[in-house]
Motif scaffolding. Structure first.
Motif, PDB file in Angstrom:
ATOM      1  N   GLN A 124      23.893  98.278 136.147  1.00  0.00           N
ATOM      2  CA  GLN A 124      24.148  98.097 134.717  1.00  0.00           C
ATOM      3  C   GLN A 124      25.378  97.218 134.457  1.00  0.00           C
ATOM      4  O   GLN A 124      26.407  97.343 135.110  1.00  0.00           O
ATOM      5  CB  GLN A 124      24.364  99.450 134.043  1.00  0.00           C
ATOM      6  CG  GLN A 124      24.464  99.382 132.530  1.00  0.00           C
ATOM      7  CD  GLN A 124      24.953 100.679 131.937  1.00  0.00           C
ATOM      8  OE1 GLN A 124      26.100 101.087 132.126  1.00  0.00           O
ATOM      9  NE2 GLN A 124      24.064 101.377 131.232  1.00  0.00           N
ATOM     10  N   THR A 125      25.266  96.351 133.438  1.00  0.00           N
ATOM     11  CA  THR A 125      26.368  95.495 132.993  1.00  0.00           C
ATOM     12  C   THR A 125      26.719  95.832 131.544  1.00  0.00           C
ATOM     13  O   THR A 125      25.919  96.457 130.831  1.00  0.00           O
ATOM     14  CB  THR A 125      25.989  94.012 133.062  1.00  0.00           C
ATOM     15  OG1 THR A 125      25.010  93.726 132.049  1.00  0.00           O
ATOM     16  CG2 THR A 125      25.424  93.647 134.429  1.00  0.00           C
ATOM     17  N   PRO A 126      27.878  95.387 131.064  1.00  0.00           N
ATOM     18  CA  PRO A 126      28.210  95.617 129.656  1.00  0.00           C
ATOM     19  C   PRO A 126      27.201  95.014 128.688  1.00  0.00           C
ATOM     20  O   PRO A 126      26.917  95.598 127.639  1.00  0.00           O
ATOM     21  CB  PRO A 126      29.582  94.947 129.513  1.00  0.00           C
ATOM     22  CG  PRO A 126      30.172  94.998 130.873  1.00  0.00           C
ATOM     23  CD  PRO A 126      29.017  94.813 131.817  1.00  0.00           C
ATOM     24  N   THR A 127      26.626  93.861 129.039  1.00  0.00           N
ATOM     25  CA  THR A 127      25.655  93.248 128.135  1.00  0.00           C
ATOM     26  C   THR A 127      24.294  93.927 128.204  1.00  0.00           C
ATOM     27  O   THR A 127      23.508  93.815 127.271  1.00  0.00           O
ATOM     28  CB  THR A 127      25.525  91.737 128.402  1.00  0.00           C
ATOM     29  OG1 THR A 127      25.401  91.509 129.815  1.00  0.00           O
ATOM     30  CG2 THR A 127      26.734  90.989 127.870  1.00  0.00           C
ATOM     31  N   VAL A 158      24.195  97.189 128.224  1.00  0.00           N
ATOM     32  CA  VAL A 158      24.472  98.268 127.279  1.00  0.00           C
ATOM     33  C   VAL A 158      24.268  97.779 125.840  1.00  0.00           C
ATOM     34  O   VAL A 158      23.695  98.479 124.992  1.00  0.00           O
ATOM     35  CB  VAL A 158      25.902  98.801 127.458  1.00  0.00           C
ATOM     36  CG1 VAL A 158      26.228  99.843 126.384  1.00  0.00           C
ATOM     37  CG2 VAL A 158      26.078  99.398 128.852  1.00  0.00           C
ATOM     38  N   ASP A 159      24.704  96.536 125.582  1.00  0.00           N
ATOM     39  CA  ASP A 159      24.571  95.958 124.245  1.00  0.00           C
ATOM     40  C   ASP A 159      23.210  95.309 124.020  1.00  0.00           C
ATOM     41  O   ASP A 159      22.941  94.803 122.931  1.00  0.00           O
ATOM     42  CB  ASP A 159      25.678  94.919 124.010  1.00  0.00           C
ATOM     43  CG  ASP A 159      27.057  95.553 123.948  1.00  0.00           C
ATOM     44  OD1 ASP A 159      27.138  96.742 123.596  1.00  0.00           O
ATOM     45  OD2 ASP A 159      28.042  94.863 124.253  1.00  0.00           O
ATOM     46  N   LEU A 181      29.863  94.778 136.692  1.00  0.00           N
ATOM     47  CA  LEU A 181      29.140  96.021 136.461  1.00  0.00           C
ATOM     48  C   LEU A 181      29.997  97.013 135.673  1.00  0.00           C
ATOM     49  O   LEU A 181      31.217  97.010 135.763  1.00  0.00           O
ATOM     50  CB  LEU A 181      28.734  96.655 137.791  1.00  0.00           C
ATOM     51  CG  LEU A 181      27.880  95.816 138.729  1.00  0.00           C
ATOM     52  CD1 LEU A 181      27.590  96.604 140.007  1.00  0.00           C
ATOM     53  CD2 LEU A 181      26.564  95.389 138.068  1.00  0.00           C
ATOM     54  N   THR A 182      29.331  97.875 134.920  1.00  0.00           N
ATOM     55  CA  THR A 182      30.001  99.006 134.287  1.00  0.00           C
ATOM     56  C   THR A 182      30.299 100.065 135.351  1.00  0.00           C
ATOM     57  O   THR A 182      29.884  99.947 136.506  1.00  0.00           O
ATOM     58  CB  THR A 182      29.109  99.621 133.206  1.00  0.00           C
ATOM     59  OG1 THR A 182      27.917 100.135 133.844  1.00  0.00           O
ATOM     60  CG2 THR A 182      28.724  98.610 132.135  1.00  0.00           C
ATOM     61  N   GLU A 183      30.984 101.115 134.944  1.00  0.00           N
ATOM     62  CA  GLU A 183      31.219 102.221 135.877  1.00  0.00           C
ATOM     63  C   GLU A 183      29.891 102.809 136.352  1.00  0.00           C
ATOM     64  O   GLU A 183      29.735 103.141 137.534  1.00  0.00           O
ATOM     65  CB  GLU A 183      32.072 103.303 135.218  1.00  0.00           C
ATOM     66  CG  GLU A 183      33.526 102.908 135.035  1.00  0.00           C
ATOM     67  CD  GLU A 183      34.380 104.067 134.556  1.00  0.00           C
ATOM     68  OE1 GLU A 183      33.916 105.226 134.633  1.00  0.00           O
ATOM     69  OE2 GLU A 183      35.519 103.831 134.112  1.00  0.00           O
ATOM     70  N   ARG A 237      26.727  90.036 139.112  1.00  0.00           N
ATOM     71  CA  ARG A 237      26.229  91.417 139.076  1.00  0.00           C
ATOM     72  C   ARG A 237      25.314  91.743 140.247  1.00  0.00           C
ATOM     73  O   ARG A 237      25.284  92.883 140.705  1.00  0.00           O
ATOM     74  CB  ARG A 237      25.541  91.707 137.749  1.00  0.00           C
ATOM     75  CG  ARG A 237      24.451  90.737 137.312  1.00  0.00           C
ATOM     76  CD  ARG A 237      24.090  91.043 135.868  1.00  0.00           C
ATOM     77  NE  ARG A 237      23.112  90.190 135.239  1.00  0.00           N
ATOM     78  CZ  ARG A 237      23.408  89.098 134.534  1.00  0.00           C
ATOM     79  NH1 ARG A 237      24.673  88.692 134.439  1.00  0.00           N
ATOM     80  NH2 ARG A 237      22.460  88.402 133.939  1.00  0.00           N
TER      81      ARG A 237
END
Length: 218
Positions: free
Chosen positions: A10-13, A15-16, A28-30, A58
């Motif tokens: 998973q990446t921040p984008t 999530v969005d 990557l996110t946590e 990523r």
């Protein structure tokens, strides 16, 4: 050849829910890091001989724990990066533009490879570059190969090259972060998908497992 196509963590984008395809892209996110850390155990039963990643950061971060666990050097190849969004870059994936992105990609799998993503690549270019990396892996003699790549291109390429995965199946089976599509075969004789995100895929002409009609990219 046994080919494992792994979507990155998973990446921040993600999530969005944005169409984020430019190089080098975000990290990557946590949660994405935790997903990457879980890959070695998830693939423990696979006798992996080669590991490929795309030019996007990523995929390289996702592959790092697996590479360390197996003593493999990840091979960075531009050919397995995400489908370039072009004029649609960073627009919402759940918008009309996001639908256009996936509709264009799946049109390539149906044979309309001359169709071009607005401001981006056409299907011949996208499928051709991915084919090139698969051909390189096959020529290396590796029997089991992992390619850490991206959601839209994995689904599109699999629909175009696997005899038992059609566009409807690929369109209605979202591939979650670090989801794996397992295939066997070759470019010359064709590929068969064995499993999709852990669920068995029926032979050509059979009915596959049910899925949610969601699309993703990146």
């Amino acid at each position: 050849m046994r080919l494992l196509l792994v979507r990155h963590g998973q990446t921040p984008t993600n999530v969005d829910y944005l169409l984020d395809t430019a190089v080098p892209g975000p990290g990557l996110t946590e949660l994405g890091l935790a997903q990457a850390a879980a890959l070695p155990e998830a693939l423990a039963d696979e006798d992996i001989e080669a590991l490929y990643v795309s030019t996007l950061l990523r995929t390289q971060l996702t592959a790092a724990p697996l590479a360390a666990a197996r003593g493999l050097e990840p091979l960075v190849r531009d050919g397995i990066r995400e489908i370039t969004a072009g004029d649609l870059e960073m627009l919402p994936g759940d918008s009309a533009q996001g639908e256009l992105y996936m509709r264009t990609a799946f049109s390539w799998a149906s044979g309309d490879t001359a169709l071009r993503m607005p401001g981006g690549e056409n299907g011949e270019e996208v499928l051709g570059r991915f084919d090139g990396v698969v051909a390189e892996a096959a020529a290396s003699g590796a029997r089991t190969v992992v390619m850490v790549s991206h959601g839209a291109i994995i689904r599109t390429w699999t629909a175009a090259r696997a005899d038992n995965v059609d566009i409807q199946y690929a369109a209605t089976h979202r591939l979650a972060n670090t989801g794996v599509v397992v295939l066997e075969g070759s470019l010359s004789d064709g590929f068969k998908a064995l499993s999709w995100a852990g669920a068995s895929v029926a032979p050509a002409g059979g009915a596959g497992p049910a899925g949610e009609p969601l699309d993703d990219a990146g």
